[in-house]
Each structure stands twice: as structure tokens, then as C-alpha cells.
Design an enzyme around this catalytic site. Structure first.
Site, mmCIF file in Angstrom:
data_model
loop_
_atom_site.group_PDB
_atom_site.id
_atom_site.type_symbol
_atom_site.label_atom_id
_atom_site.label_comp_id
_atom_site.label_asym_id
_atom_site.label_seq_id
_atom_site.Cartn_x
_atom_site.Cartn_y
_atom_site.Cartn_z
ATOM 1 N N TYR A 43 13.350 31.555 4.862
ATOM 2 C CA TYR A 43 12.091 32.150 5.336
ATOM 3 C C TYR A 43 12.119 32.346 6.849
ATOM 4 O O TYR A 43 12.543 31.446 7.591
ATOM 5 C CB TYR A 43 10.910 31.235 5.001
ATOM 6 C CG TYR A 43 10.532 31.181 3.553
ATOM 7 C CD1 TYR A 43 10.072 32.317 2.893
ATOM 8 C CD2 TYR A 43 10.597 29.984 2.843
ATOM 9 C CE1 TYR A 43 9.708 32.255 1.555
ATOM 10 C CE2 TYR A 43 10.224 29.914 1.514
ATOM 11 C CZ TYR A 43 9.782 31.060 0.875
ATOM 12 O OH TYR A 43 9.417 30.995 -0.437
ATOM 13 N N LYS B 190 0.841 -1.210 0.000
ATOM 14 C CA LYS B 190 0.000 0.000 0.000
ATOM 15 C C LYS B 190 0.878 1.263 0.000
ATOM 16 O O LYS B 190 2.076 1.184 0.323
ATOM 17 C CB LYS B 190 -0.907 -0.006 1.231
ATOM 18 C CG LYS B 190 -0.155 0.014 2.551
ATOM 19 C CD LYS B 190 -1.090 -0.195 3.749
ATOM 20 C CE LYS B 190 -0.291 -0.297 5.039
ATOM 21 N NZ LYS B 190 -1.126 -0.633 6.194
HETATM 22 C C1 LIG Z 1 -0.279 -1.597 6.865
HETATM 23 C C2 LIG Z 1 -0.785 -2.862 7.429
HETATM 24 C C3 LIG Z 1 0.085 -3.943 7.671
HETATM 25 C C4 LIG Z 1 1.593 -3.836 7.552
HETATM 26 O O1 LIG Z 1 2.092 -3.294 8.752
HETATM 27 P P1 LIG Z 1 3.665 -3.167 9.047
HETATM 28 O O2 LIG Z 1 3.744 -2.662 10.433
HETATM 29 O O3 LIG Z 1 4.176 -2.167 8.057
HETATM 30 O O4 LIG Z 1 4.241 -4.507 8.838
HETATM 31 C C5 LIG Z 1 -0.467 -5.135 8.085
HETATM 32 N N1 LIG Z 1 -1.796 -5.270 8.268
HETATM 33 C C6 LIG Z 1 -2.656 -4.250 8.069
HETATM 34 C C7 LIG Z 1 -4.108 -4.456 8.316
HETATM 35 C C8 LIG Z 1 -2.183 -3.016 7.667
HETATM 36 O O5 LIG Z 1 -3.039 -2.002 7.498
#
Ligand SMILES: *Cc1c(COP(=O)(O)O)cnc(C)c1O
Length: 383
Positions: free
Chosen positions: A269, A42
Site C-alpha cells: 500500500y 490482566k
Molecule cells: C499493571 C499493574 C501492575 C503490574 O505492573 P508491572 O510494571 O507490569 O509489573 C502493578 N500494579 C498495578 C496497580 C497495575 O495496574
């Protein structure tokens, strides 16, 4: 993007797919026998690039992918990847048809949404594979623990849906105290027992994020969901297997020019930095639009010529100014904002510390205009 920008970007991220593949193998070696690995890609694969990372992870032995948005799943399908893809979070009922068309495995967090998905699947003449998400302590989404059995029963009765999995998500698996994670697992196992006792088969059970994977094999079940560890970052340095992980991303830019300023001259800035002496400053072509957090103003450091140099004044949208005397910066020098240079290293965690956030936010915050450059295997970082 034009060719000139391709060959000489102001700021770029180098990604080692060999290190992603290596991390898949390290994580797989920690798994309980028979447990599959899902690569969580993701948010543009935590800034590393969705499709290249997904491909590398699958080639290295991951068997599932996970995304948070329908559009991310559609991108994987458009690239020709046909591995199972779990959509982790809730989506709007209006997105149900798109999810069905992309053959995403959809998380069910409410029965009202399940009905919308079932309708979309039936309208498309197909059956949607779903995983029931049970809320065991995150209180974010997922069906409440007490409703889990009822939801599972309702799902098995809905035409157009097939219940293929049940899962939960940890709130604290990266913390030293395991007690809440253990409580969540106990609640989850209780719900699973109820579901199975009601005669409902659950082909795939999963719970663990990266921290859960590294915390205990008893959290592994049939499948684990690896995000941050896939990218080489340890959720808690107390997990000994982390020593083997390799970071996969470096964020780099260049010194645009170096100039001398007199004592008393202000920089940037708001004039938040005033030169305490005659000194040299270097302009670096990367700013907050590229992912350098403004919180690093007068605080963060970069690497030039293998030395640390402090950011002077405020981070601008497209530029930063750094102390050139500390590093003897010259025009055209490579500047590292995340990654290694010689023996020096700036980790995403250290950058996150300056910004008061977590490495996840630093990586996913790398700007869309920053080209991702994929290193060939023999260029991979040795760490
Ligand atoms: C993002 C996510 C993961 C991965 O988590 P990490 O801490 O990056 O390993 C796993 N399960 C769900 C439901 C998530 O939203």
C-alpha cells in the site's frame, strides 16, 4: 476455531509456562522474607493467556492474582481458580454485583463507589473484601493522600465491606533516579501511620510493581504485584536480578511464498518501498491485526533461517513482505517476530523501540486471532 487452523495456523504465539514458573521463583527469591507474590494477569496475562499463566504462577508459588476488569476475574473463577484475585482499577458501580459474585477483592478509589459495592454485597448477603488505593503521585486513581485516613475510617464503618488492605502504585520505579519513588513511599508510609494510629488494622500493605520489586526491598511490604517481570522482561536493565529472568513468549509465522521482483518495482500500500535492485521478497502471513505494529513499516525486522530480514513497505492487516535475499527465505520457513531463532533474537523491547512504544503495548497488542500454543516444560527456552 477448526482443527485445520489449530494444526497449521498462519501466525501463532508460543508460550513457555515453565519460564513463567521460573520467573516466579526468581522474583520470590528477591523478596523480603514473608512478602507474598501477586501475579498480575490482566490483559490476557500481557498477551500470554490469562488462565494458563495464572495456574502456572500459582503452582510456582504466587499466592495472589490481579486483574483490571471484572470480566477477567470472572474468567479466572470460571476456570476453577480460587486464589484471591485483586481487581486493580476502578469499576463502574453497575459492575459491583458481578465483582461481589466472583468474590474479587476490590480496589476502593472513591467512597461513592465503596457505597455501591457495600450495597451490592449486602444485597448478596455477603461481605466484600476491599483494598484502599491511595494516590501518592500517579494522579490517575486512588483516594487523594489527604483523604486517606478519612476514607479508611469510612470504609471500616460501612456494613458489607471489610478493609483488608491498603496500597499505592509507583509512577517512576523503573527510572534510574529513585527520588520520586522514594517520595511516594514516604507519603504512603505517612498515610499508613495515620491509619494505624486511628486504630485501624491493615492486614495487607502493598506498593511494588515489577520495577518496585527489583528497585528496593524496602518497597516490598506484605505483598508485591509482579507484571512485566513475570513475563521475563526487565523494567530497567540496571536491575541486576533481571539477568535471571526468562522471556516466555515468541510470536511466529511462516513464509507463504517467495517471489522475484525487478528493480523499480514497488511493494505494498502506498508504494512506500521501491526495489533498489532485482531482488527476492517473501510474503509472511502475519499483519497488524495479529499485532505487528504498522509503525514497523520499512523499519522492523524479522528472523528467518537465523538471519535478520527487514520489513519492506507497509505492514498490511494480514501480511507483511520481507527482504528474502538477506535470509535466503524459502516457502514454508518459520518466521520469528518476537523471540529467538538459532543464535539470533528479537526482543519485545527491540520491537517496541521500532514502534516508539513499550514492550507492554507490544505484548498486549498480540491479536485475539493468534492462537497461543503452550510449550511443554522440556521445550522451554533456555533463556
Ligand atoms: C499493571 C499493574 C501492575 C503490574 O505492573 P508491572 O510494571 O507490569 O509489573 C502493578 N500494579 C498495578 C496497580 C497495575 O495496574
Amino acid at each position: 476455531m477448526n482443527n485445520e487452523a489449530d494444526t497449521q495456523p498462519s501466525a501463532w504465539a508460543e508460550v513457555s509456562l515453565a519460564n513463567i514458573a521460573y520467573n516466579v521463583q526468581v522474583l520470590k527469591s528477591t523478596l523480603k522474607p514473608g512478602t507474598q507474590l501477586m501475579a498480575v494477569v490482566k490483559a490476557n496475562a500481557y498477551g500470554h493467556g490469562t488462565v494458563p499463566v495464572a495456574r502456572a504462577a500459582l503452582d510456582a508459588g504466587a499466592t495472589w492474582l490481579a486483574v483490571a476488569r471484572v470480566s477477567e476475574g470472572v474468567e479466572l473463577r470460571a476456570a476453577g481458580l480460587d486464589a484471591p484475585v485483586l481487581l486493580l482499577g476502578p469499576i463502574a458501580p453497575a459492575e459491583a454485583t458481578a465483582a461481589v459474585n466472583a468474590q474479587l477483592v476490590v480496589s476502593i478509589t472513591s467512597l461513592r463507589f465503596a457505597q455501591a459495592l457495600a450495597d451490592a454485597a449486602q444485597a448478596a448477603g455477603t461481605t466484600a473484601s476491599v483494598h484502599l488505593k491511595i494516590d501518592t503521585g500517579m494522579s490517575r486513581f486512588g483516594v487523594p493522600l489527604d483523604d486517606a485516613i478519612g476514607a479508611a475510617q469510612a470504609l471500616t464503618r460501612m456494613d458489607g465491606l471489610r478493609l483488608d488492605g491498603v496500597f499505592m502504585h509507583f509512577a517512576t520505579a523503573d527510572e534510574a533516579d529513585p527520588s520520586f519513588a522514594q517520595l511516594q513511599i514516604a507519603r504512603f508510609e505517612g498515610a499508613l501511620n495515620d491509619i494505624r494510629r486511628a486504630g485501624i488494622a491493615v492486614p495487607l500493605v502493598h506498593a511494588a510493581n515489577s520495577a518496585g520489586i527489583l528497585a528496593a526491598t524496602s518497597y516490598h511490604f506484605d505483598l508485591v504485584r509482579a507484571g512485566i517481570a513475570l513475563y521475563g522482561i526487565c523494567p530497567n536493565s540496571a536491575f541486576t536480578q533481571c539477568a535471571d529472568l526468562r522471556t516466555a513468549l515468541s510470536l511466529k509465522s511462516r513464509v507463504a511464498y517467495v517471489r522475484a521482483i525487478h528493480r523499480g518495482t514497488s511493494v505494498g500500500y502506498g508504494r512506500t518501498f521501491v526495489a533498489p535492485r532485482d531482488m527476492h521478497v517473501a510474503l509472511v502471513s502475519i499483519g497488524y491485526a495479529d499485532g505487528v505494529r504498522r509503525a514497523l513499516s520499512n523499519k522492523g525486522e524479522v528472523l528467518v533461517r537465523g538471519h535478520r530480514a527487514r520489513i519492506l513497505g507497509r505492514v498490511s492487516m494480514d501480511q507483511i513482505v520481507v527482504d528474502a535475499d538477506a535470509c535466503e527465505a524459502q516457502e514454508g520457513d518459520e518466521v520469528v517476530l518476537i523471540g529467538r531463532q538459532g543464535d539470533a533474537e528479537l526482543s519485545a523491547e527491540e520491537v517496541a523501540g521500532w514502534a516508539g512504544t513499550v514492550s507492554y503495548e507490544i505484548l498486549t497488542g498480540i491479536g485475539a486471532r493468534v492462537p497461543r500454543v503452550y510449550l511443554s516444560a522440556n521445550n522451554a527456552n533456555s533463556r
